[in-house]
Design an enzyme around this catalytic site. Structure first.
Site, mmCIF file in Angstrom:
data_model
loop_
_atom_site.group_PDB
_atom_site.id
_atom_site.type_symbol
_atom_site.label_atom_id
_atom_site.label_comp_id
_atom_site.label_asym_id
_atom_site.label_seq_id
_atom_site.Cartn_x
_atom_site.Cartn_y
_atom_site.Cartn_z
ATOM 1 C CG HIS A 52 -0.469 9.711 -7.301
ATOM 2 N ND1 HIS A 52 -1.815 9.927 -7.225
ATOM 3 C CD2 HIS A 52 -0.316 8.443 -7.756
ATOM 4 C CE1 HIS A 52 -2.454 8.836 -7.616
ATOM 5 N NE2 HIS A 52 -1.570 7.927 -7.947
ATOM 6 N NE ARG B 52 6.632 -1.794 -9.530
ATOM 7 C CZ ARG B 52 7.532 -0.933 -10.001
ATOM 8 N NH1 ARG B 52 7.460 -0.532 -11.272
ATOM 9 N NH2 ARG B 52 8.481 -0.469 -9.234
ATOM 10 N NE ARG C 267 5.368 -7.602 -8.342
ATOM 11 C CZ ARG C 267 5.383 -6.387 -7.795
ATOM 12 N NH1 ARG C 267 6.245 -6.098 -6.841
ATOM 13 N NH2 ARG C 267 4.549 -5.453 -8.218
ATOM 14 C CD GLU D 230 7.742 -8.685 -2.141
ATOM 15 O OE1 GLU D 230 7.240 -7.594 -2.467
ATOM 16 O OE2 GLU D 230 7.275 -9.786 -2.483
ATOM 17 C CG ASN E 236 9.887 -0.258 -1.989
ATOM 18 O OD1 ASN E 236 11.054 0.061 -1.831
ATOM 19 N ND2 ASN E 236 9.196 0.116 -3.045
ATOM 20 C CG ASP E 237 5.885 -5.001 0.435
ATOM 21 O OD1 ASP E 237 5.199 -4.355 1.243
ATOM 22 O OD2 ASP E 237 5.498 -5.264 -0.708
ATOM 23 N NE ARG F 254 5.208 -0.132 -0.214
ATOM 24 C CZ ARG F 254 5.475 -0.809 -1.331
ATOM 25 N NH1 ARG F 254 5.414 -2.125 -1.339
ATOM 26 N NH2 ARG F 254 5.814 -0.172 -2.435
ATOM 27 C CB CYS G 281 13.547 -5.554 -7.808
ATOM 28 S SG CYS G 281 12.421 -6.488 -6.770
#
Length: 561
Positions: free
Chosen positions: A184, A286, A322, A411, A434-435, A445, A482
């Site tokens: 967070h 998202r 997405r 990904e 990221n993935d 991650r 992205c």
């Protein structure tokens, strides 16, 4: 002088004196109640209600992602299961203080054992428990200090309630010893444009009053820097501020090559900020926000209205939506409630949607109806595509609903390695760094202990990006980025050199990336990419690219008619 390393959020730099976060309240003693169970239960309910209302009010004041996070915390505070656990301890004779402390600790341990998204949320329980205990004891809740001067805030980690309302005129930067790039603290720091480094384990030894430089781009905290180093840091900060204040222009390299700069958004209300910061459209919308807070899938009408609101904010511009990416760290009971030993490798993304195709079809229906009612250029893409067959399935289904531009998220290494065959079916590819990094490096991650591996600069990841970029160039198909890697200005240039044709990021990063691109030609971007690819590890790739960039002459971006 010494240096501490962690995961940098964004590319900012700041320097100033350290002020440590206020220490947590000590655990209450386990003593029998003198007031009786009924009185203790009443005290607990008043305290929890007060904390929930306070969290909700803070969320409304903060807005954005912070509001979502704080409202979720308020719901956790009032969770009936958790309250039953507290009551059980009170009925056994405990005080309200001990019952709250012990019940919340047990609930936290349960979430940590589950791991993934819920494991990340376990840390929130500490903050909620602290606030409830403070209310029970008539004390101020632990929180961000106010020394009366600008400072670098150092903490084990920050609670969402604290991060959401940081006074950005006072807090120069954040440094935490815990947390990773998806904590967070990281999410909210990125959204607010706060200079931050998370997961700097040795930051636990920093004392209040110590002067530090926090360099997010390098993931480096310099302790007791020289005056020259502080001057250079101040100059870099001033240069960054000038770049942010510069007139908004389309993303382009110094030779005029257009590189559209798009925004990653989580809900329609985020669109206004993206537009104000010069986003040329949306590279990743998202859709999970519609689903994660529900016990059942939203209706077509509910989805259509949200998509219509989003598309209306970007008339004539590209908006990439997405499809629902659930599973793994975002479990949904109505989509897949089966226990999985390793959910990151289980039924997630497109796999989960195919298993519940009615949800996918409803989403496509809502998007097609919203598209017909607005003037944006709607693109849709499937998450977690691993095979050519999955690509053909999704693109065929999207066209069945009249959606003219259908692509896939890259990904998974398999889709990158087969990018030419994937793009033979898809209209475009969007690389989720990221993935892609997680699966390439076999490093969760969300797990802080392996956060050092979660670095998109690694040459193995860059090679996969190059595969996709080259396939896109051969087939004339766009290749976007992205993932969070696009928000790193130097890495953004390298990604363009590897074949990326657009970049999408948190809106707060747009100015930095726009400026970085304007300083390099396409040939120079390719040169930096070659230097990074030749390295053996992420740190080496970053250093090689930075040194190569420093050796290049400055440019003025060419104007085009």
């Amino acid at each position: 002088m010494s240096e501490l390393r962690g995961v940098g959020i964004g590319s900012g730099i700041a320097h100033g004196p350290v002020v440590r976060m206020t220490e947590a309240l000590p655990a209450p003693a386990q003593t029998p109640s003198a007031a009786g169970a009924e009185a203790e239960r009443a005290r607990v309910r008043e305290a929890i209600s007060h904390v929930a209302q306070e969290l909700t009010a803070r969320g409304e004041a903060a807005g954005g992602s912070a509001q979502e996070v704080l409202e979720a915390q308020a719901m956790i505070a009032e969770d009936p299961t958790l309250l039953d656990e507290v009551d059980e301890r009170i009925d056994a004779g405990s005080t309200a203080e001990w019952a709250v402390h012990d019940a919340f600790a047990g609930f936290k341990a349960t979430l940590e054992a589950v791991g993934g998204y819920l494991g990340e949320r376990a840390a929130d329980l500490d903050d909620i428990a602290q606030r409830v205990l403070a209310r029970l004891q008539g004390l101020d809740a632990p929180g961000v200090p106010d020394p009366g001067h600008p400072f670098v805030l150092v903490a084990r980690d920050l609670a969402p309630a604290d991060t959401a309302l940081l006074n950005l005129d006072q807090v120069l930067a954040l440094v935490t010893s815990d947390g990773g790039p998806t904590s967070h603290t990281a999410i909210l720091a990125r959204e607010k444009g706060i200079v931050a480094i998370v997961g700097a384990v040795e930051a636990a030894g920093l004392a209040t009053g110590t002067t530090v430089i926090v360099d997010a781009a390098a993931g480096l905290v310099t302790v007791d820097p020289t005056s020259d180093e502080q001057d250079r840091a101040a100059q870099r900060a001033a240069d960054r501020a000038s770049a942010e204040a510069a007139p908004l222009t389309p993303g382009a390299l110094a030779d005029g090559t257009a590189i559209p700069l798009l925004a990653n958004l989580g809900k329609p209300a985020d669109a206004a900020d993206a537009v104000a910061r010069g986003a040329e459209g949306v590279g990743l919308f998202r859709t999970e926000f519609l689903f994660l807070s529900s016990s059942q899938a939203p209706t077509v009408a509910q989805q259509r209205e949200s998509y219509r609101e989003l598309l209306a904010a970007f008339p004539g511009q590209k908006v990439v939506v997405r499809m629902l990416d659930a599973g793994a760290d975002k479990p949904l009971a109505f989509l897949n409630d089966a226990h999985e030993e390793n959910p990151a490798l289980g039924l997630r993304g497109l796999r989960a949607l195919r298993a519940s195709e009615d949800i996918l079809r409803e989403q496509l229906t809502a998007l097609a109806e919203a598209d017909a009612a607005t003037e944006a250029d709607l693109w849709v893409m499937a998450p977690m595509v691993a095979t050519v067959e999955e690509t053909a399935y999704f693109t065929s289904l999207a066209r069945e609903y009249g959606l003219k531009t259908a692509g896939v998220m890259v990904e998974v290494p398999s889709s990158a390695l087969l990018a030419d065959r994937v793009l033979a079916h898809a209209d475009f590819a969007s690389i989720g760094t990221n993935d892609l990094t997680q699966y390439t490096m076999a490093a969760d991650r969300l797990l802080g202990s392996v956060s050092a591996f979660q670095d998109a600069w690694h040459p193995a990841v860059l090679r996969l990006v190059r595969e996709v970029g080259a396939a896109g160039a051969r087939l004339g198909k766009p290749v976007g980025i992205c993932g969070e890697a696009a928000a790193d200005p130097l890495l953004a240039v390298v990604l363009v050199g590897l074949g990326a044709t657009s970049l999408s990021m948190a809106p707060a990063a747009l100015a930095d990336v726009r400026h970085a691109l304007s300083e390099r030609t396409l040939d120079e971007a390719r040169h930096l990419a070659e230097q990074a690819l030749a390295a053996d590890d992420a740190a080496g790739a970053r250093t090689a690219a930075a040194e190569a960039a420093a050796a290049l002459p400055p440019h003025q971006k060419e104007t085009t008619s």
